[in-house]
Design an enzyme around this catalytic site. Structure first.
Site, PDB file in Angstrom:
ATOM      1  N   CYS A 146     -30.510  -2.067  47.672  1.00 29.81           N
ATOM      2  CA  CYS A 146     -31.711  -1.445  47.130  1.00 29.81           C
ATOM      3  C   CYS A 146     -31.435  -0.915  45.738  1.00 29.81           C
ATOM      4  CB  CYS A 146     -32.165  -0.308  48.036  1.00 29.81           C
ATOM      5  SG  CYS A 146     -30.868   0.871  48.418  1.00 29.81           S
ATOM      6  N   LYS A 160     -31.455   2.925  45.123  1.00 30.79           N
ATOM      7  CA  LYS A 160     -32.599   3.611  44.556  1.00 30.79           C
ATOM      8  C   LYS A 160     -33.024   4.803  45.409  1.00 30.79           C
ATOM      9  CE  LYS A 160     -34.790  -0.229  42.078  1.00 30.79           C
ATOM     10  NZ  LYS A 160     -34.846   0.426  40.777  1.00 30.79           N
ATOM     11  N   ASP A 214     -44.748   0.762  36.166  1.00 29.30           N
ATOM     12  CA  ASP A 214     -43.462   0.191  35.777  1.00 29.30           C
ATOM     13  C   ASP A 214     -42.555   1.256  35.187  1.00 29.30           C
ATOM     14  OD1 ASP A 214     -44.908  -2.916  34.578  1.00 29.30           O
ATOM     15  OD2 ASP A 214     -44.168  -2.358  36.559  1.00 29.30           O
ATOM     16  N   ASP A 215     -41.235   0.999  35.254  1.00 31.49           N
ATOM     17  CA  ASP A 215     -40.274   1.879  34.588  1.00 31.49           C
ATOM     18  C   ASP A 215     -40.085   1.387  33.161  1.00 31.49           C
ATOM     19  OD1 ASP A 215     -39.149  -0.457  35.421  1.00 31.49           O
ATOM     20  OD2 ASP A 215     -37.289   0.424  36.156  1.00 31.49           O
ATOM     21  N   ASP A 270     -32.555  -0.314  33.432  1.00 31.60           N
ATOM     22  CA  ASP A 270     -32.171  -0.490  34.841  1.00 31.60           C
ATOM     23  C   ASP A 270     -30.669  -0.381  34.955  1.00 31.60           C
ATOM     24  OD1 ASP A 270     -33.896  -0.996  37.172  1.00 31.60           O
ATOM     25  OD2 ASP A 270     -34.838  -2.501  35.874  1.00 31.60           O
ATOM     26  N   ASP A 309     -37.840  -6.896  34.081  1.00 31.66           N
ATOM     27  CA  ASP A 309     -38.927  -6.040  33.595  1.00 31.66           C
ATOM     28  C   ASP A 309     -39.525  -6.588  32.301  1.00 31.66           C
ATOM     29  OD1 ASP A 309     -39.045  -4.147  35.591  1.00 31.66           O
ATOM     30  OD2 ASP A 309     -37.596  -2.802  34.647  1.00 31.66           O
ATOM     31  N   GLY A 346     -23.289   0.320  23.349  1.00 31.85           N
ATOM     32  CA  GLY A 346     -23.306   0.814  24.705  1.00 31.85           C
ATOM     33  C   GLY A 346     -22.527   2.103  24.836  1.00 31.85           C
ATOM     34  N   HIS A 347     -22.339   2.522  26.069  1.00 28.56           N
ATOM     35  CA  HIS A 347     -21.655   3.783  26.340  1.00 28.56           C
ATOM     36  C   HIS A 347     -20.875   3.624  27.638  1.00 28.56           C
ATOM     37  CE1 HIS A 347     -20.900   8.098  26.352  1.00 28.56           C
ATOM     38  NE2 HIS A 347     -21.201   8.094  27.637  1.00 28.56           N
ATOM     39  N   ASP A 374     -42.090  -7.515  38.666  1.00 29.06           N
ATOM     40  CA  ASP A 374     -40.939  -8.062  39.382  1.00 29.06           C
ATOM     41  C   ASP A 374     -40.761  -7.277  40.675  1.00 29.06           C
ATOM     42  OD1 ASP A 374     -40.185  -5.817  37.806  1.00 29.06           O
ATOM     43  OD2 ASP A 374     -38.084  -6.335  38.028  1.00 29.06           O
TER      44      ASP A 374
END
Length: 720
Positions: free
Chosen positions: A400, A403, A430-431, A447, A470, A520-521, A606
């Site tokens: 999942c 989540k 939506d996110d 995500d 997305d 990025g991180h 999605d």
């Protein structure tokens, strides 16, 4: 996920899922060495057990009974399983090459890949026959041939014990269905010469009883379709030809620089090759001081010594010697449920010996089917109230995306998401959000997933597709991506190796999607977590959950089942091939699907953590409509319905099902609420365009289906 609070400091890589390595993985799961990252490289998710192959061919065992499930075994051992065929090892750089991915580094490696066949060197063999090794290829080919009902002629090239066992097994299976018209065993020398006189006589009698013609001192010139051309000019007809002669080591070992004997890796009494950091076992190894024939009994008895010595090399302890027995009991299947026993020139046969062999084989396979359940650490005696409820009755699964349930998410975040600026528009359900940047329409989404597979490259590919979905669902073109990583504690060397694999996969996936990774991180934590924040550009207003129209047909581009399959995999209930198939589908890009659908779709999303019906409900709410779903039209992943019928559920299943309590969750219907990772696109399209769109999607390789229709407001979601 298998995790440890102690940092990882060494890489142990096992190449091949042979019998020795399979037993070693079981031992490792019972007693792992802290600080070691264990990796298994194997071409497929299973490894057939040679002892039961004749019984499978004869029809006494199913394919599942024949195969050692390496996915389940790797999960138990806490190993990452890399599905691919190694093609090179370089002891100087300590690197192993597997096609399609960066080289895999090791500190200590072990090779147990068995042997292959030299038969393809025979003209026409590769196109018109099947080698006895590797076993999996033969098992699959025979399974398909046995399913036919027409009369059949069969042949086996190679008159050793393996060839006799196979032709007897094939003859028995076909005779049971009155299909056998001709069976031939061909040997270029004298058949069964490795056995004593009594055993040879008994096997020759069995061949005659089963209607097998034995041709000795017979050489083959070439093979053509349905024909074996002998050097003397005669032609034998054969609809299924097996080659059980000419076994040899895999050619890529020759480029390793390791000492070899007839292509096999020379090992000493410690099972070390000429490089102390590389071990070898099973048929691909040659015991220089005590040479023995290729037989599974030696591979099985090497496992405890190899297990000890690998741990010793990684921890600085003393090594042990392997002392093989001088001879061993040969139990040879004779087609039906009879067997022959041969040792030291003595020979016995009968049904009792087959039952004994069957007992030994089943006991061996039970070691991998009945893996012990390792108890979780006990809770502290003094603890806060509610701790047991918070932990739950089952481990947190990755199916999942780990989540939070929809209700908790809405209550926790609802008051903090809104239009804070005129140029930022949250998109319904939506996110994601729409950003107005000058004259361009830009969208942004994020995500991340906690790792549910130990292979970082596969996990990165899945996470990238999960995040990109997305963007595809909004009809946008991916633009830029940033990467967020939480890495488990490791030495700098292991961190560098891990980052190299992750970023190679990330770059590959984002480049294919058309996005650039701009940074990025990273941070450290208990387990691997990967995430992407992605922007995209839209040529027009983005597609959202809103906009569906009454009468629109609903199209789903991927089958359901990832949550159920991954939850089952964590508890050892899923078959390895189901898991491998699910991982492949999760890696599938929705780029082409989005290109097909965007021009026609009125609404699109999605399918992810809230399940199919959760995301459909969001579309209905945003579009102020209802929907009718045809349950039988919904595609599902291989194994998912069986697991759902067995009651397997992912962690947030109950939260998803609570959103639509009137639908029902019995049996396979539970998949409607199954949380998906990197799921398919769900699109509402004009009814007169749906068939054409489905044809295009299927031509691009998608398992797409029309699953329902949008209905009028107030009708809710109805299941047919």
């Amino acid at each position: 996920m298998h995790s440890s609070r102690l940092p990882l400091t060494r890489d142990l890589v096992l190449v091949g899922g042979g019998h020795t390595h399979a037993l070693l993985l079981r031992m490792w799961g019972m007693n792992p060495l802290p600080g070691v990252r264990l990796t298994l490289i194997n071409p497929g998710p299973t490894a057939p057990y040679s002892g039961m192959l004749p019984g499978f061919v004869a029809g006494h065992y199913t394919r599942e009974a024949l195969d050692i499930d390496l996915v389940k075994l790797a999960r138990f051992a806490g190993a990452r399983l890399i599905l691919g065929a190694a093609e090179q090892i370089d002891p100087a750089t300590k690197r192993i090459a597997v096609p399609g991915r960066p080289e895999i580094a090791y500190d200590v490696a072990s090779i147990d890949i068995g042997i292959t066949s030299a038969m393809p060197d025979l003209p026409g063999f590769a196109d018109h026959a099947i080698p006895a090794k590797p076993l999996g290829m033969l098992a699959s080919a025979w399974e398909a041939f046995r399913a036919d009902s027409s009369a059949a002629r069969i042949a086996c090239i190679g008159g050793g014990v393996a060839g006799a066992e196979l032709i007897l097994a094939m003859s028995h299976a076909l005779r049971q269905h009155n299909r056998l018209t001709q069976a031939t065993l061909i040997d270029s020398d004298t058949a069964l010469s490795a056995l004593g006189e009594q055993s040879r006589s008994r096997l020759r009698a069995a061949l005659e009883t089963h209607g097998v013609t034995l041709l000795e001192q017979t050489r083959i010139d070439r093979l053509t379709e349905g024909e074996i051309h002998l050097e003397d000019g005669h032609v034998l007809l054969s609809d299924f030809t097996v080659g059980a002669a000419g076994a040899r080591a895999y050619g890529w070992l020759g480029s390793s620089g390791l000492e070899q004997h007839d292509g096999a890796l020379v090992v000493d009494t410690n099972l070390q090759t000429s490089d102390a950091h590389v071990f070898a076992a099973g048929d691909c190894a040659h015991m220089a001081r005590t040479p023995r024939p290729k037989a599974g009994v030696y591979a099985v008895r090497q496992a405890p010594i190899l297990f000890h010595n690998l741990r010793a090399m990684l921890s600085g302890g003393p090594l042990k010697d392997y002392h093989p027995q001088k001879d061993y009991l040969k139990l040879i299947s004779m087609g039906g449920k009879t067997a022959l026993a041969d040792r030291n020139g003595r020979s016995f046969s009968g049904a009792l010996l087959w039952r004994w062999k069957d007992h030994i084989d089943r006991k061996f396979m039970a070691k991998f089917d009945d893996l012990p359940v390792m108890a979780p650490p006990p809770l502290p005696r003094l603890r806060a109230s509610g701790l047991e409820e918070a932990l739950g009755a089952k481990p947190m699964c990755g199916g999942c995306g780990s989540k939070v349930g929809r209700d908790s998410l809405n209550r926790g975040l609802g008051s903090y998401t809104g239009a804070a600026r005129a140029d930022v528009t949250p998109l319904p359900g939506d996110d994601a959000a729409q950003l107005q940047t000058g004259g361009a329409i830009q969208v942004i989404s994020t995500d991340h997933l906690r790792a549910f597979t130990e292979d970082p490259m596969t996990m990165t590919r899945i996470t990238a597709q999960h995040a990109l979905n997305d963007i595809w669902a909004m009809g946008a073109r991916p633009q830029a991506a940033t990467v967020t990583l939480i890495l488990p504690r490791q030495t700098p060397d292991l961190q560098e190796r891990l980052l190299g694999e992750i970023m190679s996969a990330a770059d590959q996936e984002m480049t294919f999607a058309g996005a650039a990774i701009v940074g990025g991180h990273t941070s450290l934590g208990e387990e691997l977590t990967l995430g992407f924040t992605i922007t995209g550009l839209c040529a027009s207003a983005p597609l959202t959950l809103a906009g569906a129209q009454e009468g629109d047909h609903l199209i789903l581009t991927k089958p359901l089942g990832t949550g159920t399959i991954l939850a089952a995999e964590m508890t050892g209930q899923a078959r390895g091939r189901w898991v491998a198939d699910a991982l492949d589908l999760m890696c599938q890009s929705q780029r082409k699907a989005a290109e097909v659908l965007c021009a026609q779709a009125h609404a699109m999303t999605d399918v992810t953590g809230f399940g199919l019906l959760g995301h459909l409900q969001g579309m209905c709410e945003a579009s102020h409509l209802g929907a009718e779903i045809r349950f039988d039209a919904i595609p599902t992943m291989c194994g998912a319905p069986e697991l759902a019928e067995a009651g397997v559920r992912s962690t947030i299943f109950d939260d998803n099902a609570a959103l639509l309590p009137g639908i029902g969750t019995a049996g396979a219907r539970a998949l409607l609420f199954d949380p998906q990772t990197s799921g398919g696109l769900l699109a509402a399209v004009p009814s007169d365009q749906s068939e054409q769109l489905l044809d295009q999607l299927r031509n691009h390789g998608y398992c797409a289906a029309g699953i329902g229709v949008m209905r009028g407001a107030g009708e809710g979601i109805v299941l047919r």
